[in-house]
Motif scaffolding. Structure first.
Motif, PDB file in Angstrom:
ATOM      1  N   ILE A 135       0.855  -1.182   0.000  1.00  0.00           N
ATOM      2  CA  ILE A 135       0.000   0.000   0.000  1.00  0.00           C
ATOM      3  C   ILE A 135       0.892   1.234   0.000  1.00  0.00           C
ATOM      4  CG2 ILE A 135      -0.180  -0.062   2.525  1.00  0.00           C
ATOM      5  CD1 ILE A 135      -2.979   1.189   2.247  1.00  0.00           C
ATOM      6  N   ASP A 136       0.462   2.273  -0.692  1.00  0.00           N
ATOM      7  CA  ASP A 136       1.239   3.511  -0.771  1.00  0.00           C
ATOM      8  C   ASP A 136       1.443   4.099   0.618  1.00  0.00           C
ATOM      9  OD1 ASP A 136       2.275   5.874  -2.475  1.00  0.00           O
ATOM     10  OD2 ASP A 136       0.800   6.803  -1.131  1.00  0.00           O
ATOM     11  N   GLU A 137       2.647   4.575   0.876  1.00  0.00           N
ATOM     12  CA  GLU A 137       3.005   5.069   2.205  1.00  0.00           C
ATOM     13  C   GLU A 137       2.147   6.266   2.617  1.00  0.00           C
ATOM     14  OE1 GLU A 137       4.792   5.810   5.854  1.00  0.00           O
ATOM     15  OE2 GLU A 137       4.926   4.028   4.577  1.00  0.00           O
ATOM     16  N   GLU A 138       1.953   7.208   1.710  1.00  0.00           N
ATOM     17  CA  GLU A 138       1.155   8.391   2.045  1.00  0.00           C
ATOM     18  C   GLU A 138      -0.292   8.004   2.328  1.00  0.00           C
ATOM     19  OE1 GLU A 138       1.494  11.473  -0.811  1.00  0.00           O
ATOM     20  OE2 GLU A 138       3.674  11.729  -0.555  1.00  0.00           O
ATOM     21  N   GLU A 139      -0.824   7.099   1.517  1.00  0.00           N
ATOM     22  CA  GLU A 139      -2.199   6.645   1.740  1.00  0.00           C
ATOM     23  C   GLU A 139      -2.314   5.911   3.073  1.00  0.00           C
ATOM     24  OE1 GLU A 139      -5.567   3.611  -0.160  1.00  0.00           O
ATOM     25  OE2 GLU A 139      -3.655   3.924  -1.195  1.00  0.00           O
ATOM     26  N   LEU A 140      -1.315   5.083   3.376  1.00  0.00           N
ATOM     27  CA  LEU A 140      -1.328   4.333   4.632  1.00  0.00           C
ATOM     28  C   LEU A 140      -1.351   5.284   5.821  1.00  0.00           C
ATOM     29  CD1 LEU A 140      -1.082   1.604   6.149  1.00  0.00           C
ATOM     30  CD2 LEU A 140       1.413   1.916   6.041  1.00  0.00           C
ATOM     31  N   GLN A 141      -0.477   6.302   5.777  1.00  0.00           N
ATOM     32  CA  GLN A 141      -0.407   7.229   6.911  1.00  0.00           C
ATOM     33  C   GLN A 141      -1.705   8.005   7.061  1.00  0.00           C
ATOM     34  OE1 GLN A 141       3.231   9.434   7.422  1.00  0.00           O
ATOM     35  NE2 GLN A 141       2.136  11.286   8.073  1.00  0.00           N
ATOM     36  N   ALA A 142      -2.237   8.499   5.950  1.00  0.00           N
ATOM     37  CA  ALA A 142      -3.460   9.292   6.009  1.00  0.00           C
ATOM     38  C   ALA A 142      -4.626   8.472   6.561  1.00  0.00           C
ATOM     39  CB  ALA A 142      -3.799   9.838   4.620  1.00  0.00           C
ATOM     40  N   ARG A 143      -4.748   7.242   6.089  1.00  0.00           N
ATOM     41  CA  ARG A 143      -5.852   6.401   6.535  1.00  0.00           C
ATOM     42  C   ARG A 143      -5.670   5.955   7.991  1.00  0.00           C
ATOM     43  NH1 ARG A 143      -7.463   2.022   2.029  1.00  0.00           N
ATOM     44  NH2 ARG A 143      -8.951   1.564   3.707  1.00  0.00           N
ATOM     45  N   ALA A 144      -4.423   5.755   8.397  1.00  0.00           N
ATOM     46  CA  ALA A 144      -4.155   5.368   9.785  1.00  0.00           C
ATOM     47  C   ALA A 144      -4.546   6.497  10.737  1.00  0.00           C
ATOM     48  CB  ALA A 144      -2.691   5.008   9.962  1.00  0.00           C
ATOM     49  N   LEU A 145      -4.230   7.735  10.375  1.00  0.00           N
ATOM     50  CA  LEU A 145      -4.583   8.859  11.226  1.00  0.00           C
ATOM     51  C   LEU A 145      -6.091   9.088  11.249  1.00  0.00           C
ATOM     52  CD1 LEU A 145      -1.698  11.340  10.290  1.00  0.00           C
ATOM     53  CD2 LEU A 145      -1.917   9.919  12.337  1.00  0.00           C
ATOM     54  N   LEU A 146      -6.750   8.855  10.102  1.00  0.00           N
ATOM     55  CA  LEU A 146      -8.205   8.974  10.070  1.00  0.00           C
ATOM     56  C   LEU A 146      -8.841   7.902  10.955  1.00  0.00           C
ATOM     57  CD1 LEU A 146     -10.792  10.202   8.904  1.00  0.00           C
ATOM     58  CD2 LEU A 146     -10.591   8.591   6.971  1.00  0.00           C
ATOM     59  N   TRP A 147      -8.307   6.686  10.892  1.00  0.00           N
ATOM     60  CA  TRP A 147      -8.818   5.588  11.736  1.00  0.00           C
ATOM     61  C   TRP A 147      -8.670   5.949  13.219  1.00  0.00           C
ATOM     62  CZ3 TRP A 147     -10.922   0.774  10.390  1.00  0.00           C
ATOM     63  CH2 TRP A 147     -11.034  -0.157  11.444  1.00  0.00           C
ATOM     64  N   GLU A 148      -7.525   6.556  13.545  1.00  0.00           N
ATOM     65  CA  GLU A 148      -7.284   6.945  14.939  1.00  0.00           C
ATOM     66  C   GLU A 148      -8.338   7.923  15.429  1.00  0.00           C
ATOM     67  OE1 GLU A 148      -4.782  10.441  16.945  1.00  0.00           O
ATOM     68  OE2 GLU A 148      -3.805   9.414  15.258  1.00  0.00           O
ATOM     69  N   ARG A 149      -8.677   8.911  14.586  1.00  0.00           N
ATOM     70  CA  ARG A 149      -9.654   9.924  14.997  1.00  0.00           C
ATOM     71  C   ARG A 149     -11.053   9.331  15.134  1.00  0.00           C
ATOM     72  NH1 ARG A 149      -6.505  12.923  11.318  1.00  0.00           N
ATOM     73  NH2 ARG A 149      -8.040  12.608   9.645  1.00  0.00           N
ATOM     74  N   GLN A 150     -11.331   8.311  14.330  1.00  0.00           N
ATOM     75  CA  GLN A 150     -12.668   7.712  14.339  1.00  0.00           C
ATOM     76  C   GLN A 150     -12.825   6.606  15.382  1.00  0.00           C
ATOM     77  OE1 GLN A 150     -13.013   6.411  10.290  1.00  0.00           O
ATOM     78  NE2 GLN A 150     -13.809   8.385   9.567  1.00  0.00           N
ATOM     79  N   HIS A 151     -11.731   6.198  15.999  1.00  0.00           N
ATOM     80  CA  HIS A 151     -11.782   5.055  16.912  1.00  0.00           C
ATOM     81  C   HIS A 151     -11.167   5.370  18.271  1.00  0.00           C
ATOM     82  CE1 HIS A 151     -12.466   3.166  13.016  1.00  0.00           C
ATOM     83  NE2 HIS A 151     -13.035   2.166  13.671  1.00  0.00           N
ATOM     84  N   ALA A 152     -11.516   6.493  18.812  1.00  0.00           N
ATOM     85  CA  ALA A 152     -11.202   6.818  20.211  1.00  0.00           C
ATOM     86  C   ALA A 152      -9.722   6.784  20.541  1.00  0.00           C
ATOM     87  CB  ALA A 152     -11.962   5.882  21.151  1.00  0.00           C
ATOM     88  N   GLY A 153      -8.898   7.379  19.667  1.00  0.00           N
ATOM     89  CA  GLY A 153      -7.504   7.588  20.021  1.00  0.00           C
ATOM     90  C   GLY A 153      -6.550   6.521  19.541  1.00  0.00           C
ATOM     91  N   ARG A 154      -5.297   6.642  20.001  1.00  0.00           N
ATOM     92  CA  ARG A 154      -4.216   5.773  19.547  1.00  0.00           C
ATOM     93  C   ARG A 154      -3.958   4.668  20.577  1.00  0.00           C
ATOM     94  NH1 ARG A 154      -2.250  11.043  18.378  1.00  0.00           N
ATOM     95  NH2 ARG A 154      -1.248  11.090  20.417  1.00  0.00           N
ATOM     96  N   SER A 155      -3.719   3.474  20.066  1.00  0.00           N
ATOM     97  CA  SER A 155      -3.299   2.353  20.904  1.00  0.00           C
ATOM     98  C   SER A 155      -2.805   1.256  19.979  1.00  0.00           C
ATOM     99  CB  SER A 155      -4.458   1.818  21.765  1.00  0.00           C
ATOM    100  OG  SER A 155      -5.425   1.154  20.970  1.00  0.00           O
ATOM    101  N   GLY A 156      -2.059   0.305  20.554  1.00  0.00           N
ATOM    102  CA  GLY A 156      -1.626  -0.831  19.759  1.00  0.00           C
ATOM    103  C   GLY A 156      -2.804  -1.633  19.234  1.00  0.00           C
TER     104      GLY A 156
END
Length: 468
Positions: A427-448
């Motif tokens: 998966i493209d690195e920029e797309e991966l990072q953008a989607r990971a940060l969006l997932w974080e915002r939609q799922h109550a913060g950061r965690s393993g």
């Protein structure tokens, strides 16, 4: 592997010994089994022995023999289903091997409790004779018994000539959790030309992994209602390599567990921190990593803490080393069951067994809830400070306390990238990072945990696209 085991496990049947006489010798030999009588005590063992009794009779009864074969076939299949299959193709031979390894008897129990060096020569000599008798039964393989059954039944009832097949390859092994040592011992027994030589391998296995049916599992659960331990057939397969971002915590926990396995002083462990930071996963991964060294995980629900003394009594003197694992541990203000745990951790007149270590996870370090009213000013409790100190002292009785923290954004993205690389996802690195940060915002913060769930979602999406 299975085919090779089967080839080595079979013997050739020639005309030197008549088939009926070979069955009779094996069947009569059972009467001399002393220590290992339990191997044949199960329903499948009794069913096959009944069939052999019919086959070796002076005038076998075709009807009774036919019925005995059908019952034996069914019972062997049921046993395989219960065991999750076997690496040995012959269901009868698989039954004998598994029950031999799991049988809890005076010999195996003595080995587990005191070690091989305490076994008397007389006891070991009797064990060798029992093993020799069991090998005669093992040598009556599936095709041989099938042929002898047909020879008795078919002349009287031709319609049953094609009624059965040999009990081979009835059920291949499923993904049952089995440590490598058990698998290797199964192979060794199946290939051994002289079972008297199995005394050493069996004693070595029992002295590390214990005896009885539960010895095949490295993860157990305490069933509080039934007051018994049960084996977990499909535990979480997570490995330490799959836990990213725990470079600070893992070495301390691993070192403590390795001391524990070596018989050195080791600490009870408390892992605390926010949800999803990898506390429970770390303990499960530790259990998987050291399963072959005799480490077992025993899950105990916090509602069964009052059963801990009973659980410890059951585990005392067993060969494996046990981590008593209490997940998500915490106590409400007026819950006093934490005192049982305190006594077990330190303070009882009876010492904690050397093969038991307590491990708990919690979302907070102070395991017992406190109110602000309990701090700094008296309430209705005249000795309010003593009450507060008592509640705080529970956590202090864990000699090793390890904190798990919420990852920052950089660490969160590192976990995501590492998991993507482990699973070989493209998966493209920029797309991966953008989607990971969006997932974080939609799922109550950061965690393993959130990072792993995000990568699970990406993996499912990519693989689904490949199939459409």
């Amino acid at each position: 592997m299975t085919t090779e085991i089967q080839k080595q496990g079979y013997i050739r049947h020639d005309t030197v010994v008549a088939p009926t006489e070979q069955i009779r010798v094996a069947w009569h030999g059972v009467y001399g089994i002393t220590l290992l009588r339990g191997v044949l005590a199960h329903e499948a063992g009794q069913a096959v022995m009944h069939l052999l009794q019919e086959l070796q009779a002076a005038e076998p009864d075709p009807v009774a023999t036919a019925e005995a074969y059908s019952v034996a076939f069914y019972q062997l299949l049921a046993t395989l289903h219960h065991d999750g299959g076997s690496y040995v193709e012959d269901a009868w031979q698989a039954y004998l091997i598994h029950r031999l390894i799991d049988d809890s008897n005076l010999w195996s129990a003595a080995v587990e409790a005191r070690g091989s060096h305490h076994i008397s020569p007389t006891l070991r000599a009797q064990a060798q004779r029992d093993l020799r008798a069991l090998q005669r039964l093992f040598q009556l393989d599936a095709r041989f018994i099938w042929e002898q059954t047909r020879a008795v039944v078919t002349p009287a009832m031709p319609a049953l000539g094609e009624a059965w097949v040999p009990w081979q390859q009835l059920q291949p092994p499923t993904e049952v959790d089995q440590h490598h040592a058990r698998r290797n011992l199964i192979q060794e027994i199946a290939a051994c030309p002289n079972w008297e030589e199995l005394v050493g391998p069996l004693e070595q296995y029992w002295s590390r992994y214990g005896t009885g049916a539960l010895a095949r599992y490295h993860v157990l659960r305490w069933e509080g209602h039934a007051k018994e331990l049960i084996g977990i057939q499909h535990p979480d397969p997570i490995q330490l390599s799959g836990l990213i971002g725990h470079e600070r915590q893992q070495p301390r926990i691993v070192a403590n567990v390795e001391r524990f396995l070596s018989g050195l002083p080791a600490h009870n462990m408390l892992l605390y921190g926010p949800p999803g930071t990898g506390k429970s996963s770390t303990i499960k991964a530790i259990a998987n990593t050291y399963a072959d060294q005799g480490l077992c995980l025993v899950e105990v629900g916090k509602e069964y803490i009052s059963d801990l003394p009973q659980i410890v009594a059951i585990l005392r003197g067993r060969a494996p080393h046990y981590l008593l694992f209490i997940d998500d541990l915490s106590f409400e203000e007026h819950d006093t069951t934490y005192k049982i745990l305190k006594v077990l951790l330190e303070g009882t007149a009876e010492t904690r067994p050397a093969n038991v270590l307590i491990c708990a996870t919690s979302n907070r370090m102070n395991l017992v809830k406190e109110n602000f009213s309990e701090r700094g000013k008296p309430t209705e409790d005249v000795n309010w400070r003593d009450t507060m100190d008592e509640k705080q002292s529970l956590a202090h009785r864990f000699g090793l306390r390890v904190s798990f923290i919420t990852p920052d954004q950089k660490q969160y993205l590192h976990i995501v990238r590492s998991l993507v690389q482990q699973r070989e996802l493209v998966i493209d690195e920029e797309e991966l990072q953008a989607r990971a940060l969006l997932w974080e915002r939609q799922h109550a913060g950061r965690s393993g945990r959130n990072a792993r769930q995000f990568v699970d979602d990406i993996e499912a999406e990519l693989k689904y696209q490949q199939t459409t």
